[in-house]
Design a protein around this motif. Structure first.
Motif, mmCIF file in Angstrom:
data_model
loop_
_atom_site.group_PDB
_atom_site.id
_atom_site.type_symbol
_atom_site.label_atom_id
_atom_site.label_comp_id
_atom_site.label_asym_id
_atom_site.label_seq_id
_atom_site.Cartn_x
_atom_site.Cartn_y
_atom_site.Cartn_z
ATOM 1 N N GLN A 207 13.837 17.641 75.522
ATOM 2 C CA GLN A 207 14.725 18.028 74.426
ATOM 3 C C GLN A 207 16.126 18.398 74.916
ATOM 4 O O GLN A 207 17.106 18.156 74.208
ATOM 5 N N ALA A 208 16.235 18.962 76.108
ATOM 6 C CA ALA A 208 17.572 19.255 76.644
ATOM 7 C C ALA A 208 18.355 17.959 76.816
ATOM 8 O O ALA A 208 19.539 17.873 76.447
ATOM 9 N N VAL A 209 17.704 16.938 77.357
ATOM 10 C CA VAL A 209 18.366 15.640 77.523
ATOM 11 C C VAL A 209 18.782 15.075 76.167
ATOM 12 O O VAL A 209 19.923 14.610 75.982
ATOM 13 N N LEU A 210 17.868 15.129 75.190
ATOM 14 C CA LEU A 210 18.172 14.561 73.872
ATOM 15 C C LEU A 210 19.255 15.349 73.153
ATOM 16 O O LEU A 210 20.157 14.767 72.541
ATOM 17 N N PHE A 211 19.176 16.693 73.214
ATOM 18 C CA PHE A 211 20.185 17.507 72.535
ATOM 19 C C PHE A 211 21.580 17.182 73.055
ATOM 20 O O PHE A 211 22.526 17.031 72.285
ATOM 21 N N PHE A 212 21.709 17.068 74.369
ATOM 22 C CA PHE A 212 23.040 16.827 74.912
ATOM 23 C C PHE A 212 23.437 15.358 74.844
ATOM 24 O O PHE A 212 24.604 15.024 75.041
ATOM 25 N N SER A 213 22.478 14.492 74.485
ATOM 26 C CA SER A 213 22.827 13.102 74.196
ATOM 27 C C SER A 213 23.645 13.017 72.913
ATOM 28 O O SER A 213 24.485 12.120 72.768
ATOM 29 N N PHE A 214 23.427 13.952 71.981
ATOM 30 C CA PHE A 214 24.249 13.986 70.770
ATOM 31 C C PHE A 214 25.709 14.263 71.145
ATOM 32 O O PHE A 214 26.627 13.632 70.620
ATOM 33 N N GLY A 215 25.900 15.215 72.044
ATOM 34 C CA GLY A 215 27.260 15.516 72.500
ATOM 35 C C GLY A 215 27.865 14.343 73.237
ATOM 36 O O GLY A 215 29.055 14.025 73.055
ATOM 37 N N LEU A 216 27.066 13.676 74.062
ATOM 38 C CA LEU A 216 27.559 12.504 74.781
ATOM 39 C C LEU A 216 27.961 11.414 73.800
ATOM 40 O O LEU A 216 28.988 10.746 73.991
ATOM 41 N N ASN A 217 27.182 11.246 72.742
ATOM 42 C CA ASN A 217 27.503 10.237 71.730
ATOM 43 C C ASN A 217 28.873 10.522 71.108
ATOM 44 O O ASN A 217 29.696 9.606 70.937
ATOM 45 N N GLN A 218 29.139 11.796 70.787
ATOM 46 C CA GLN A 218 30.434 12.120 70.200
ATOM 47 C C GLN A 218 31.558 11.944 71.211
ATOM 48 O O GLN A 218 32.637 11.440 70.877
ATOM 49 N N TRP A 219 31.324 12.331 72.447
ATOM 50 C CA TRP A 219 32.349 12.151 73.475
ATOM 51 C C TRP A 219 32.692 10.672 73.635
ATOM 52 O O TRP A 219 33.870 10.298 73.721
ATOM 53 N N LEU A 220 31.687 9.812 73.667
ATOM 54 C CA LEU A 220 31.918 8.375 73.792
ATOM 55 C C LEU A 220 32.695 7.832 72.594
ATOM 56 O O LEU A 220 33.563 6.962 72.745
ATOM 57 N N GLN A 221 32.374 8.378 71.387
ATOM 58 C CA GLN A 221 33.104 7.959 70.183
ATOM 59 C C GLN A 221 34.594 8.258 70.307
ATOM 60 O O GLN A 221 35.440 7.407 70.031
ATOM 61 N N TYR A 222 34.910 9.494 70.695
ATOM 62 C CA TYR A 222 36.312 9.911 70.674
ATOM 63 C C TYR A 222 37.071 9.503 71.921
ATOM 64 O O TYR A 222 38.303 9.557 71.927
ATOM 65 N N ARG A 223 36.360 9.059 72.939
ATOM 66 C CA ARG A 223 37.021 8.427 74.077
ATOM 67 C C ARG A 223 37.034 6.911 73.921
ATOM 68 O O ARG A 223 37.578 6.201 74.757
ATOM 69 N N GLU A 224 36.399 6.441 72.828
ATOM 70 C CA GLU A 224 36.377 5.014 72.467
ATOM 71 C C GLU A 224 35.916 4.155 73.643
ATOM 72 O O GLU A 224 36.554 3.167 74.020
ATOM 73 N N VAL A 225 34.768 4.555 74.203
ATOM 74 C CA VAL A 225 34.209 3.850 75.356
ATOM 75 C C VAL A 225 33.338 2.695 74.873
ATOM 76 O O VAL A 225 32.351 2.911 74.154
ATOM 77 N N GLY A 226 33.665 1.484 75.262
ATOM 78 C CA GLY A 226 32.850 0.321 74.935
ATOM 79 C C GLY A 226 32.567 0.202 73.451
ATOM 80 O O GLY A 226 33.467 0.281 72.617
ATOM 81 N N ARG A 227 31.276 0.058 73.116
ATOM 82 C CA ARG A 227 30.893 -0.144 71.715
ATOM 83 C C ARG A 227 31.131 1.103 70.863
ATOM 84 O O ARG A 227 31.152 1.020 69.630
ATOM 85 N N TRP A 228 31.296 2.269 71.516
ATOM 86 C CA TRP A 228 31.542 3.509 70.765
ATOM 87 C C TRP A 228 32.957 3.571 70.185
ATOM 88 O O TRP A 228 33.266 4.479 69.421
#
Length: 260
Positions: A207-228
């Protein structure tokens, strides 16, 4: 009189993608609802007691022996966060679809943050229970910190609309700091105990990995990395992460203790 230019739409939020997201939301409604029903039908009477240790004396006086406040039936608590997710997906796929899709075009999803602030907070409270954090004071602190982290995620979207000239990550990093505190507390208890069952390590780690995957998803969105760089892709990633995190936690907890 000149008209004001409309706000640019978030990247990738097309009619075709919105139709696909609607199908996903309706499918996830059924998946979460089915799991909630299954958990209630299969769960036993296992509950965890929330306690209180109120000091009786001047500052520095040792706290009294913890007193039981109330019991939390774990099966019903699991069903609650699954039902909250089902309700969120049902609303965004039906009666609140227009608002949901209008928000996505603006690069925001208020429904997500409201639902997460309750369901994800309930999830981290349950994880805390299994690592020995059951004092009412600690539960309140964990709930406040986790809800604060989620609401900083909402603020991150609000402060970075489509067509912006610059991106600020301040809400994201503030939310990260706040959101780490419950996990530090959980990690401290798990690492310091010699009697934690093996399945608890599995719950905390996964769950720690999954919880912080949400944060990683947002970081990738706002850094506009690849498909994000495509906002709609990030939205779909949130849907997948939500399903995986909630489903795994529900069945990890069930397998670890409710069956017995």
């Amino acid at each position: 009189m000149p008209t004001k230019d409309p706000m640019p739409a978030a990247s990738g939020v097309t009619e075709q993608r919105l139709a696909g997201l609607r199908r996903w939301n309706l499918a996830l409604t059924l998946l979460h609802l089915a799991q909630a029903v299954a958990v209630v039908l299969l769960a036993g009477s296992f509950a965890i007691t929330v306690t209180s240790s109120v000091p009786e004396g001047p500052p520095g006086t040792a706290a009294v022996t913890p007193q039981a406040l109330f019991d939390v039936p774990i099966g019903w608590a699991i069903a609650a966060f699954l039902l909250l997710a089902a309700l969120d997906h049902l609303l965004t796929g039906t009666v609140a679809r227009r608002t949901y899709e209008r928000d996505l075009r603006r690069g925001i999803n208020r429904f997500r943050w409201v639902e997460y602030s309750v369901s994800a907070t309930l999830m981290v409270i349950l994880i805390g229970f299994y690592s020995g954090i059951a004092s009412i004071n600690a539960v309140i602190a964990v709930a406040g910190a986790n809800a604060g982290m989620i609401l900083f995620g909402w603020l991150q979207e609000l402060m970075n609309p489509p067509g912006r000239r610059r991106t600020t990550m301040l809400p994201f990093w503030f939310g990260t700091i706040v959101g780490l505190t419950p996990w530090i507390s959980i990690g401290f208890n798990v690492a310091g105990s010699e009697t934690v069952p093996g399945f608890v390590y599995g719950i905390v780690g996964v769950q720690a990995v999954l919880f912080f995957s949400f944060g990683l998803n947002q970081w990738l969105q706002y850094r506009e990395v690849g498909r994000w760089a495509d906002y709609a892709y990030g939205e779909k990633a949130y849907l997948v992460l939500s399903l995986v995190a909630k489903s795994l936690l529900a069945w990890q907890i069930f397998a670890g203790s409710l069956a017995g």
